[in-house]
Motif scaffolding. Structure first.
Motif, PDB file in Angstrom:
ATOM      1  N   VAL A 153      55.476  -2.504  31.772  1.00 48.10           N
ATOM      2  CA  VAL A 153      54.454  -1.783  31.460  1.00 48.10           C
ATOM      3  C   VAL A 153      54.472  -0.562  32.331  1.00 48.10           C
ATOM      4  CG1 VAL A 153      51.911  -1.760  32.050  1.00 48.10           C
ATOM      5  CG2 VAL A 153      52.999  -3.880  31.710  1.00 48.10           C
ATOM      6  N   GLU A 154      53.937   0.769  31.810  1.00 50.21           N
ATOM      7  CA  GLU A 154      53.919   1.908  32.337  1.00 50.21           C
ATOM      8  C   GLU A 154      52.490   2.388  32.958  1.00 50.21           C
ATOM      9  OE1 GLU A 154      54.757   6.675  31.423  1.00 50.21           O
ATOM     10  OE2 GLU A 154      54.924   5.170  29.813  1.00 50.21           O
ATOM     11  N   ILE A 155      52.475   2.679  33.979  1.00 50.30           N
ATOM     12  CA  ILE A 155      51.025   2.972  34.362  1.00 50.30           C
ATOM     13  C   ILE A 155      51.354   4.255  35.309  1.00 50.30           C
ATOM     14  CG2 ILE A 155      50.303   0.652  34.836  1.00 50.30           C
ATOM     15  CD1 ILE A 155      50.474   0.998  37.804  1.00 50.30           C
ATOM     16  N   LYS A 156      49.907   5.093  35.360  1.00 48.98           N
ATOM     17  CA  LYS A 156      49.929   6.307  36.121  1.00 48.98           C
ATOM     18  C   LYS A 156      49.283   6.171  37.552  1.00 48.98           C
ATOM     19  CE  LYS A 156      48.971  11.213  35.624  1.00 48.98           C
ATOM     20  NZ  LYS A 156      48.181  12.490  34.833  1.00 48.98           N
ATOM     21  N   VAL A 157      49.933   6.634  38.535  1.00 49.19           N
ATOM     22  CA  VAL A 157      49.143   6.582  39.782  1.00 49.19           C
ATOM     23  C   VAL A 157      48.339   7.811  39.895  1.00 49.19           C
ATOM     24  CG1 VAL A 157      49.533   6.657  42.149  1.00 49.19           C
ATOM     25  CG2 VAL A 157      51.256   5.661  41.093  1.00 49.19           C
ATOM     26  N   GLU A 158      47.051   7.476  39.680  1.00 50.47           N
ATOM     27  CA  GLU A 158      45.993   8.461  39.953  1.00 50.47           C
ATOM     28  C   GLU A 158      45.591   8.831  41.100  1.00 50.47           C
ATOM     29  OE1 GLU A 158      45.060   9.760  37.174  1.00 50.47           O
ATOM     30  OE2 GLU A 158      45.571   8.245  35.492  1.00 50.47           O
ATOM     31  N   LYS A 162      45.013   3.156  45.290  1.00 57.31           N
ATOM     32  CA  LYS A 162      45.431   2.715  46.529  1.00 57.31           C
ATOM     33  C   LYS A 162      46.929   2.413  46.447  1.00 57.31           C
ATOM     34  CE  LYS A 162      40.984  -0.096  46.966  1.00 57.31           C
ATOM     35  NZ  LYS A 162      40.571  -1.698  47.270  1.00 57.31           N
ATOM     36  N   LEU A 163      47.522   2.764  45.665  1.00 60.46           N
ATOM     37  CA  LEU A 163      48.788   2.964  45.653  1.00 60.46           C
ATOM     38  C   LEU A 163      49.503   4.167  46.229  1.00 60.46           C
ATOM     39  CD1 LEU A 163      49.678   1.376  42.092  1.00 60.46           C
ATOM     40  CD2 LEU A 163      49.697   0.157  44.353  1.00 60.46           C
ATOM     41  N   VAL A 164      48.938   5.070  46.467  1.00 63.41           N
ATOM     42  CA  VAL A 164      49.244   6.174  46.808  1.00 63.41           C
ATOM     43  C   VAL A 164      49.606   6.429  48.394  1.00 63.41           C
ATOM     44  CG1 VAL A 164      48.512   9.081  47.403  1.00 63.41           C
ATOM     45  CG2 VAL A 164      47.925   7.973  45.395  1.00 63.41           C
ATOM     46  N   GLY A 165      51.019   6.677  48.692  1.00 63.30           N
ATOM     47  CA  GLY A 165      51.227   6.879  50.146  1.00 63.30           C
ATOM     48  C   GLY A 165      51.790   5.345  50.459  1.00 63.30           C
TER      49      GLY A 165
END
Length: 451
Positions: A153-158, A162-165
């Protein structure tokens, strides 16, 4: 490997390009001299002008006995005839492109009775790819392995994610769920990450996860996964027929818009449960009046890339929940980056991936059998599935003790139907299916990933 490609339409030319990159000896056949000359000069392959379905043409063109003949003319019946003639000339492996829905149920007959090794319907495959994405609307792309047991699965980190950093190790510990980040695209760079890799806003992340764990993993990653209940499709070709059939069979309401009354009438007969409308898909006011803002997914499937991009961009501007765009011309990549369209489907690339998967599977096995191939991030990364057929020098050894090449990740192991997201203590065993993610080199056998 000696490969003959018959038919130099858009599929034949793209396939020639992709297979020539894998160092096969290729002969192309087409009735148009200018097409043959163009392809021969561009890709350093041999060419022959003539009717590819003719016994005489094939006999003259087959100077070296082909290992494989691929028929991709614009006509299904011609492709079938090409393969039958090739079989008569002693070619063991043949592939025919078949698009007509009426022939779909006859694929097994063509294989068993006519001896055609493989039939490929690019329209059906494209529809299936789009259907997978619609089932998981938070994903940009969804690929399937191990007979549907595992998804990539491909997702984009918006920006608000909460995944940022967070490092991958931190994410895994916090979520406590079974998935593996196997590739990250950041700008022009591609990473096969380790646990210390930190995600940033705008990253495109590829995750391998068991189908059973997809919703649970998305929930723990704080990715909203709303079920799609309605879809609008612009354009009424063969892909639309296949896709609409899949959606309707799964309880999703379908509205199809096309500007050709004959096409609308034909689809209305084939798809009585769908709502078919004659209209101009480029008219945003008309689309809005038909519920564009409220529909769960919009799919643009006209025969013109420019129109598909324009309609999709317009839909994005009014915050349509999910937009999927069919684009056949690879030269539009820069435009797609500017428009922000993520879920872009290329029938040519899907078709080529199927052929390349088959070709690699023909290679002599050295302990593993090539099963599945997906090329990601503009073909910079490959995700391949292998079946380990016997004991080898790399089986029954902890993964942490294997000397793997750089830019290799063992993303998943399927053992007796059970999906294992591996760690360093896991081992590879005979009869395991293994998903391998690589960049920078081609893998034809599992031994290729070892130093």
């Amino acid at each position: 490997m000696n490969i003959v490609i018959i038919g130099l339409g858009k599929y034949g030319i793209f396939l020639t390009e992709q297979l020539s990159k894998e160092n096969h000896d290729i002969v192309v056949i087409d009735s148009k001299q200018e097409l043959v000359d163009e392809v021969v000069n561009q890709f350093d392959v041999k060419g022959y002008v003539g009717n590819g379905a003719s016994y005489v043409t094939q006999k003259e063109a087959f100077l070296d006995k082909p290992d494989l003949v691929i028929a991709v003319t614009s006509t299904d019946e011609v492709n079938i005839l090409c393969c039958l003639v090739s079989k008569k000339l002693g070619v063991k492996q043949t592939i025919a492109r078949i698009r007509n829905p009426e022939y779909a149920l006859q694929a097994q007959i063509m294989t068993n009775e006519l001896g055609i090794s493989m039939t490929i319907n690019p329209d059906y495959n494209t529809a299936l790819d789009i259907f997978r994405i619609i089932r998981f609307p938070s994903a940009i792309t969804v690929e399937s392995f191990a007979n549907g047991k595992v998804n990539l699965v491909e997702i984009k980190v918006e920006s608000n994610s909460k995944l940022v950093g967070k490092s991958l190790m931190q994410i895994q510990e916090k979520c406590n769920t079974h998935f593996l980040v196997c590739a990250v695209e950041r700008g022009d760079k591609v990473f096969i990450p380790n646990g210390s890799f930190v995600l940033e806003e705008g990253d495109y992340v590829y995750i391998t996860v068991s189908v059973r764990e997809v919703n649970n993993s998305f929930k723990k990653l704080d990715i909203i996964q709303n079920k799609v209940k309605s879809a609008m499709i612009i354009g009424g070709g063969k892909i639309t027929f296949y896709l609409a059939s899949m959606l309707l069979d799964n309880g999703i309401s379908v509205k199809i818009i096309d500007n050709d009354q004959n096409i609308c009438n034909h689809l209305a007969e084939q798809l009585p449960k769908a709502l078919i409308l004659k209209g101009d898909g480029t008219n945003q006011k008309m689309l809005m009046s038909e519920g564009l803002e409220d529909v769960d997914a919009l799919v643009t499937l006209t025969g013109m890339d420019e129109i598909n991009i324009m309609i999709s961009t317009s839909a994005k501007s009014v915050n349509c929940k999910k937009v999927i765009t069919k684009v056949s011309n690879n030269n539009y990549e820069a435009i797609l980056d500017i428009t922000g369209l993520d879920s872009v489907i290329s029938p040519k690339e899907l078709f080529a991936d199927n052929i390349i998967r088959y070709v690699r599977g023909m290679n002599k096995k050295r302990g593993s059998e090539f099963k599945t191939l997906y090329r990601l991030v503009g073909n910079k990364v490959e995700a391949s599935e292998f079946l380990i057929s016997k004991e080898t020098k790399y089986t029954s050894i902890p993964l942490k003790d294997l000397n793997l090449r750089k830019n290799v990740l063992l993303a998943c192991i399927i053992r007796s139907g059970k999906v294992i997201i591996p760690n360093g203590n896991d081992t590879l065993e005979p009869l395991d299916s293994v998903i391998v993610v690589t960049s920078d080199f081609i893998v034809n056998d599992l031994i290729d990933i070892m130093e």
